[in-house]
Design a protein around this motif. Structure first.
Motif, PDB file in Angstrom:
ATOM      1  N   ILE A  39       6.558  -6.983  -4.488  1.00  0.00           N
ATOM      2  CA  ILE A  39       6.055  -5.808  -4.147  1.00  0.00           C
ATOM      3  C   ILE A  39       4.611  -5.900  -4.722  1.00  0.00           C
ATOM      4  N   ASP A  40       4.402  -6.517  -5.964  1.00  0.00           N
ATOM      5  CA  ASP A  40       3.193  -6.598  -6.458  1.00  0.00           C
ATOM      6  C   ASP A  40       2.223  -7.654  -5.660  1.00  0.00           C
ATOM      7  N   LEU A  41       3.088  -8.735  -5.162  1.00  0.00           N
ATOM      8  CA  LEU A  41       2.430  -9.802  -4.431  1.00  0.00           C
ATOM      9  C   LEU A  41       1.883  -9.180  -2.979  1.00  0.00           C
ATOM     10  N   ILE A  42       2.595  -8.357  -2.479  1.00  0.00           N
ATOM     11  CA  ILE A  42       2.222  -7.901  -1.192  1.00  0.00           C
ATOM     12  C   ILE A  42       1.222  -6.997  -1.290  1.00  0.00           C
ATOM     13  N   GLU A  43       1.172  -6.057  -2.482  1.00  0.00           N
ATOM     14  CA  GLU A  43      -0.141  -5.248  -2.679  1.00  0.00           C
ATOM     15  C   GLU A  43      -1.345  -6.009  -2.701  1.00  0.00           C
ATOM     16  N   VAL A  45      -1.838  -9.136  -1.567  1.00  0.00           N
ATOM     17  CA  VAL A  45      -2.133  -9.612  -0.246  1.00  0.00           C
ATOM     18  C   VAL A  45      -2.425  -8.606   0.688  1.00  0.00           C
ATOM     19  N   ASN A  46      -2.087  -7.588   0.601  1.00  0.00           N
ATOM     20  CA  ASN A  46      -2.584  -6.474   1.580  1.00  0.00           C
ATOM     21  C   ASN A  46      -4.029  -6.187   1.219  1.00  0.00           C
TER      22      ASN A  46
END
Lengths: 80, 300
Positions: A39-43, A45-46
């Motif tokens: 979830i952190d990484l997607i935040e 990357v988004n």
């Protein structure tokens, strides 16, 4: 690795993980050192996709292990 | 034949998951959210099994649940059918890490199937909108059928088991896991054995699934994005958050999250008469009704 990309990634991780940027370096391992999850990484990357005008595929994202790998990937996608 | 109320129950079930897809579509995590199950977390000295995934892979516990269900089964070159494929996470992993030749996903929710088609447009992946108790796929087409945390919503589950037996080739596999009333597990095994399957592996993983929910439910809820206040109770059920009815069923002693791994030993002509005794069939229906009730998003 472009320094500005690293600086941007470090700052964004610091915000998402609520850490001091100085605790994040190029060799930081996302899970083991930063305790970052998907979830952190997607935040991050988004945010990168919006800020840097790139598109990161799921396959590219899911294999990342370190901050350096993300920075290199973003640089590649930007054509740096 | 199916009980008269089953069609309405299935329509509600499809609507629930279509609604959940709409909730997720508003989330910034939409394209990464491929799983709706409770996951598996190794306990004590146990190590994760299966392919190693990077920390960026979402729903690591859901992936581990799949890997635990597959165990040592070799799926290289296999055609795998998943009934109740949801948003396709299991089939995505199978294609990427297990060397499958083809995957087919079937799900009752149109919007889940649409997501699967968008995210796996390749020719070796096909998806159909289907009732799990009337799967519109040919006989003997599957080297393996996978079913992960979906059968508890089937009101007349014997038809699902008959369809699985029909689709799996002799020598093929049925890789099955779910949270079920404990009283149903032995009768389900018995029915599948009567349909030509041999049980190769059975394991109670309730504690592992509970550990996954303890560790991940609150965090996972974030991936669903902002939901209206009225939906909070239902969303807690979807992610199995502590205090939800579904979380409680992991600890009430009346339910068991079980892995069942079968091999099809023989082709059996299915009998005309029912294999599940009526009291068991009634329990199945009650279980499905409860699942629909808990997962209905009230404001949609």
């Amino acid at each position: 690795m472009a320094d500005d990309t690293f600086a941007w990634v470090r700052q964004r991780f610091a915000e998402v993980l609520e850490m001091d940027p100085s605790e994040i370096n190029r060799d930081s391992r996302l899970a083991d050192d930063l305790d970052a999850d998907s979830i952190d990484l997607i935040e991050v990357v988004n945010s990168a996709e919006s800020a840097l005008g790139v598109t990161v595929s799921e396959e590219q994202l899911y294999d990342l292990e370190t901050v350096a790998q993300l920075v290199e990937l973003l640089d590649q996608l930007r054509g740096a | 034949m199916a009980a008269s109320g089953d069609a309405a129950l299935k329509a509600s079930q499809a609507a629930n998951f279509d609604n959940l897809n709409e909730v997720v579509a508003d989330s910034k995590f939409d394209r990464h959210l491929r799983f709706f199950n409770f996951g598996y977390r190794p306990l004590g000295d146990d190590e994760p099994v299966g392919p190693r995934l990077g920390p960026g892979f979402p729903n690591q516990d859901s992936a581990q649940l799949l890997f635990q269900v597959i165990g040592p089964t070799d799926l290289t070159g296999a055609r795998v059918v998943e009934v109740g494929c949801g948003r396709g996470g299991n089939l995505w992993l199978l294609r990427r890490h297990y060397g499958t030749a083809a995957v087919v996903g079937a799900d009752i929710a149109y919007k889940s199937v649409a997501f699967c088609r968008r995210s796996m447009p390749e020719g070796d992946a096909q998806f159909v909108v289907a009732d799990a108790e009337r799967v519109p796929l040919g006989s003997g087409i599957a080297d393996a059928v996978v079913s992960v945390e979906t059968s508890c919503t089937y009101p007349d589950i014997e038809w699902f088991f008959r369809d699985v037996a029909r689709m799996v080739k002799v020598g093929g596999h049925f890789l099955y896991t779910d949270l079920l009333l404990t009283a149903l597990v032995d009768p389900f095994v018995a029915v599948l054995e009567q349909l030509g399957f041999e049980l190769e592996h059975r394991r109670d993983i309730t504690a592992n699934v509970c550990a996954s929910r303890d560790a991940r439910a609150a965090r996972q809820k974030l991936a669903f994005g902002e939901t209206p206040d009225a939906d909070e109770v239902t969303m807690a059920e979807f992610v199995g958050r502590e205090g939800s009815r579904l979380y409680d069923s992991l600890t009430d002693g009346e339910h068991q999250y079980t892995i069942l791994r079968f091999r099809k030993a023989a082709s059996v002509e299915p009998p005309a008469e029912r294999l599940l005794a009526e009291p068991i069939a009634a329990l199945v229906r009650e279980q499905a009704q409860l699942a629909v009730e808990l997962l209905t998003i009230p404001s949609r």
